[in-house]
Design an enzyme around this catalytic site. Structure first.
Site, mmCIF file in Angstrom:
data_model
loop_
_atom_site.group_PDB
_atom_site.id
_atom_site.type_symbol
_atom_site.label_atom_id
_atom_site.label_comp_id
_atom_site.label_asym_id
_atom_site.label_seq_id
_atom_site.Cartn_x
_atom_site.Cartn_y
_atom_site.Cartn_z
ATOM 1 N N ASN A 74 42.672 53.510 29.876
ATOM 2 C CA ASN A 74 43.520 52.701 30.778
ATOM 3 C C ASN A 74 44.024 53.683 31.816
ATOM 4 O O ASN A 74 44.648 54.695 31.449
ATOM 5 C CB ASN A 74 44.655 52.109 29.938
ATOM 6 C CG ASN A 74 45.561 51.122 30.656
ATOM 7 O OD1 ASN A 74 46.626 50.838 30.143
ATOM 8 N ND2 ASN A 74 45.178 50.619 31.815
ATOM 9 N N GLN A 81 46.778 50.373 36.833
ATOM 10 C CA GLN A 81 48.180 50.226 37.222
ATOM 11 C C GLN A 81 48.640 51.437 38.037
ATOM 12 O O GLN A 81 48.071 52.534 37.901
ATOM 13 C CB GLN A 81 49.097 50.102 35.977
ATOM 14 C CG GLN A 81 49.132 48.715 35.350
ATOM 15 C CD GLN A 81 48.042 48.493 34.312
ATOM 16 O OE1 GLN A 81 47.589 49.443 33.655
ATOM 17 N NE2 GLN A 81 47.596 47.242 34.172
ATOM 18 N N ASN A 89 50.710 46.300 38.534
ATOM 19 C CA ASN A 89 49.296 46.042 38.294
ATOM 20 C C ASN A 89 48.523 46.293 39.576
ATOM 21 O O ASN A 89 49.106 46.282 40.682
ATOM 22 C CB ASN A 89 49.100 44.591 37.853
ATOM 23 C CG ASN A 89 49.487 44.375 36.397
ATOM 24 O OD1 ASN A 89 49.279 45.229 35.537
ATOM 25 N ND2 ASN A 89 50.090 43.228 36.134
ATOM 26 N N CYS A 93 54.479 48.911 30.186
ATOM 27 C CA CYS A 93 53.100 49.391 30.100
ATOM 28 C C CYS A 93 53.055 50.498 29.049
ATOM 29 O O CYS A 93 53.646 51.559 29.249
ATOM 30 C CB CYS A 93 52.642 49.920 31.465
ATOM 31 S SG CYS A 93 50.952 50.561 31.444
ATOM 32 N N GLY A 94 52.370 50.226 27.948
ATOM 33 C CA GLY A 94 52.391 51.174 26.830
ATOM 34 C C GLY A 94 51.622 52.451 27.136
ATOM 35 O O GLY A 94 52.152 53.566 26.999
ATOM 36 N N ASN A 95 50.379 52.305 27.593
ATOM 37 C CA ASN A 95 49.588 53.504 27.918
ATOM 38 C C ASN A 95 50.242 54.252 29.084
ATOM 39 O O ASN A 95 50.247 55.485 29.132
ATOM 40 C CB ASN A 95 48.150 53.107 28.277
ATOM 41 C CG ASN A 95 47.396 52.571 27.079
ATOM 42 O OD1 ASN A 95 47.494 53.111 25.974
ATOM 43 N ND2 ASN A 95 46.669 51.485 27.261
ATOM 44 N N ASN A 101 56.529 42.493 28.039
ATOM 45 C CA ASN A 101 55.607 41.739 28.889
ATOM 46 C C ASN A 101 54.891 40.728 27.988
ATOM 47 O O ASN A 101 54.840 40.891 26.781
ATOM 48 C CB ASN A 101 54.635 42.689 29.606
ATOM 49 C CG ASN A 101 53.823 43.542 28.634
ATOM 50 O OD1 ASN A 101 54.138 43.654 27.460
ATOM 51 N ND2 ASN A 101 52.754 44.134 29.127
ATOM 52 N N HIS A 148 52.230 38.355 25.915
ATOM 53 C CA HIS A 148 50.927 38.521 25.254
ATOM 54 C C HIS A 148 50.541 37.269 24.482
ATOM 55 O O HIS A 148 51.394 36.617 23.875
ATOM 56 C CB HIS A 148 50.968 39.718 24.295
ATOM 57 C CG HIS A 148 51.015 41.033 25.027
ATOM 58 N ND1 HIS A 148 49.887 41.697 25.446
ATOM 59 C CD2 HIS A 148 52.066 41.758 25.473
ATOM 60 C CE1 HIS A 148 50.243 42.799 26.087
ATOM 61 N NE2 HIS A 148 51.560 42.866 26.128
ATOM 62 N N GLU A 207 43.757 41.867 30.767
ATOM 63 C CA GLU A 207 45.146 42.084 31.169
ATOM 64 C C GLU A 207 45.556 41.185 32.332
ATOM 65 O O GLU A 207 44.783 40.958 33.272
ATOM 66 C CB GLU A 207 45.377 43.539 31.583
ATOM 67 C CG GLU A 207 45.440 44.499 30.415
ATOM 68 C CD GLU A 207 46.081 45.814 30.806
ATOM 69 O OE1 GLU A 207 46.925 45.824 31.741
ATOM 70 O OE2 GLU A 207 45.747 46.836 30.192
ATOM 71 N N CYS A 217 44.861 48.628 26.177
ATOM 72 C CA CYS A 217 46.143 48.045 26.604
ATOM 73 C C CYS A 217 47.168 48.387 25.533
ATOM 74 O O CYS A 217 47.065 47.886 24.398
ATOM 75 C CB CYS A 217 46.008 46.524 26.773
ATOM 76 S SG CYS A 217 47.555 45.714 27.249
ATOM 77 N N GLY A 266 49.354 45.561 24.549
ATOM 78 C CA GLY A 266 48.463 44.598 23.894
ATOM 79 C C GLY A 266 48.164 44.997 22.460
ATOM 80 O O GLY A 266 48.104 44.150 21.557
#
Ligand SMILES: N[C@H](CCC[C@H](N)C(=O)O)C(=O)O
Length: 289
Positions: free
Chosen positions: A13, A46, A66, A75-77, A168, A170, A219, A228, A231
């Site tokens: 990502n 992103q 995004n 945004c985790g990553n 966010n 899901h 996404e 993600c 995700g």
């Protein structure tokens, strides 16, 4: 306007990271889309903009966009790449960094082995906060944790989704084989389904055993990505609530491995979700916008 950036990636990502701690930066949607464009710009899933925080006790603020230009909540990553960036650029000498996003306060920790663990906060199940408006939709419950978890049928789409927020939105569905799952055809239809007023990230999870899954995510605002982070968190939390998974799960994404831990079974639904995974710098550059 010349913009210096660092290209980074976490399990594939990828991100354009911009340091705006010294001077404020305001990018409009067209400039953000240009940064994200893989032919006419730099190319990324992103864009992350790092700012000083005005909140006492908080080290930084970081904004997430995004590549379609929309600003998002989490945004985790990206959070892992943010920590790696702050450490590599010497913006902080702390091993644990407090950072605020548009709607969350995160505690990010850099591990000795170079992977990064992020406390992603507690999942949110209240449908109105996802947001999800299940008007006229039917659900069935599965699992035993806190009375089980709903699987919602989406009319017109041949799927049942678990709905939750990691800050966010899901929608996660179980599939027999991610490699043949209709991610590119069904994913955009879930993403823009009317029941999700702010659209949704559409996850497709294949369960290998109670501590190993494979996951693909279409996404919101970026299309299918190689991984993600939020995700992966949402998929594991849903799987635990539905009785399919244990509290520590390795998530194999197309671009790499993420490890998700959630003690919801032993500590209750408010337990935080911990995500561990890679975060790497690819190159530094400059672009004129
Ligand atoms: N597309 C997501 C934001 C990025 C999330 C993903 N890249 C992650 O690592 O969590 C959304 O619109 O909510």
């Amino acid at each position: 306007m010349k913009v210096r950036f660092t290209k980074m990636q976490g399990a594939g990502n990828d991100f354009v990271v911009i340091d705006a701690t010294e001077q404020p930066l305001s990018l409009d949607a067209a400039q953000l889309r240009r940064l994200g464009d893989r032919r006419f710009g730099v190319g990324c899933d992103q864009i992350l903009v790092i700012e000083k925080s005005a909140t006492p006790g908080v080290d930084f603020r970081y904004r997430i966009f995004n590549n379609d230009g929309d600003e998002v909540e989490h945004c985790g990553n990206g959070a892992r790449c943010f920590v790696r960036y702050v450490a590599d650029k010497g913006l902080s000498d702390k091993r644990s960094i407090r950072v605020e996003t548009v709607n969350a306060l995160l505690e990010l920790r850099l591990r000795e082995d170079g992977r990064v663990t992020v406390d992603m906060g507690a999942p949110v199940f209240e449908l109105a906060r996802v947001p999800f408006e299940p008007v006229g939709l039917s659900a069935r419950r599965e699992g035993s944790l806190a009375g089980g978890f709903e699987l919602w049928g989406l009319p017109g789409l041949d799927c049942e989704v678990a709905v939750l927020s990691m800050g966010n939105p899901h929608a996660v569905q179980r599939v027999a084989d991610v490699d043949t799952a209709p991610v590119l055809s069904l994913g955009p239809r879930v993403e823009s389904h009317a029941a999700f007023p702010r659209r949704v990230n559409a996850g497709f999870m294949q369960i290998l055993d109670r501590s190993h899954v494979k996951l693909r995510v279409f996404e919101r605002g970026a299309g299918e990505t190689l991984a993600c982070g939020t995700g992966a968190c949402a998929a594991v939390v849903a799987g635990i609530r539905l009785g399919w998974l244990d509290e520590r799960v390795d998530v194999q994404a197309l671009g790499g491995l993420l490890t998700i831990e959630w003690a919801g079974l032993s500590q209750g639904l408010q337990a935080p979700v911990l995500m561990t995974g890679p975060a790497e710098r690819v190159f530094d550059g400059e672009i004129t916008l």
